[in-house]
Design a protein around this motif. Sequence first.
Motif, PDB file in Angstrom:
ATOM      1  N   CYS A 104       2.262  80.200  25.668  1.00  0.00           N
ATOM      2  CA  CYS A 104       3.545  79.929  23.966  1.00  0.00           C
ATOM      3  C   CYS A 104       4.689  78.803  24.287  1.00  0.00           C
ATOM      4  N   CYS A 155       1.067  84.516  19.941  1.00  0.00           N
ATOM      5  CA  CYS A 155       1.969  85.447  21.112  1.00  0.00           C
ATOM      6  C   CYS A 155       2.008  86.505  20.627  1.00  0.00           C
ATOM      7  N   CYS A 174       8.197  81.167  23.629  1.00  0.00           N
ATOM      8  CA  CYS A 174       8.939  81.269  24.221  1.00  0.00           C
ATOM      9  C   CYS A 174       8.352  81.387  25.725  1.00  0.00           C
ATOM     10  N   CYS A 178       6.577  86.963  21.056  1.00  0.00           N
ATOM     11  CA  CYS A 178       7.010  86.750  19.888  1.00  0.00           C
ATOM     12  C   CYS A 178       6.586  86.707  19.129  1.00  0.00           C
ATOM     13  N   HIS A 181       4.778  84.684  17.544  1.00  0.00           N
ATOM     14  CA  HIS A 181       4.850  82.685  17.044  1.00  0.00           C
ATOM     15  C   HIS A 181       3.253  82.467  17.385  1.00  0.00           C
TER      16      HIS A 181
HETATM   17 ZN   LIG Z   1       5.700  83.274  22.138  1.00  0.00          ZN
END
Ligand SMILES: [Zn+2]
Length: 166
Positions: free
Chosen positions: A51, A8, A54, A11, A13
């Motif tokens: 994601c 992502c 988030c 964020c 991730h």
């Molecule tokens: Zn994310």
Amino acid sequence: MANKCVSCNNCGHTGWSENRGNFLITIVLAIFFVVPAIIYEIWRRTGLGVCESCGSDLVVPSNSCATNKPSDVGDLIILGVLGVAGGIVVVAIYALAGSAINAYKNRNAPEPQLSQRDLEGNCLRSGMSYYHKQGEYPILKDGKTLALDQIQKDCKGSKDGKYKAP
Ligand SMILES: [Zn+2]
């Protein structure tokens, strides 16, 4: 299909993407309109997905997911159910459209035309019952004319199939 390994940009991730949109919307759509629900559900599963951490769609493909890919079984069940429901709706719409078209056609269909032969046949039958009631069957009151001869003569060229006594 979503469930792709993505990282992502929002964020940071990295993990398995989820379907975009919201399954609740699919449910609400399915209650009222099955076909848009199917289209919406297919749209949710196209692309990279979002994601899982988030919910952002700013994701790029990755191959560094640590965990195993989540199972697709739930997805397949949902698509199967929607597919069956969609099939039923399509069949129902065809049936409704078909009967609507038939009703429309029947409304405009002309009355079946009786042939001259049919009209004369109907006239003969009503003529016979007429003379039966008069007590003039099979011989008329004059004692010599056959009722049937009289009826046949009167029914020749009948326009409405009804016997008219002379
Ligand atoms: Zn994310």
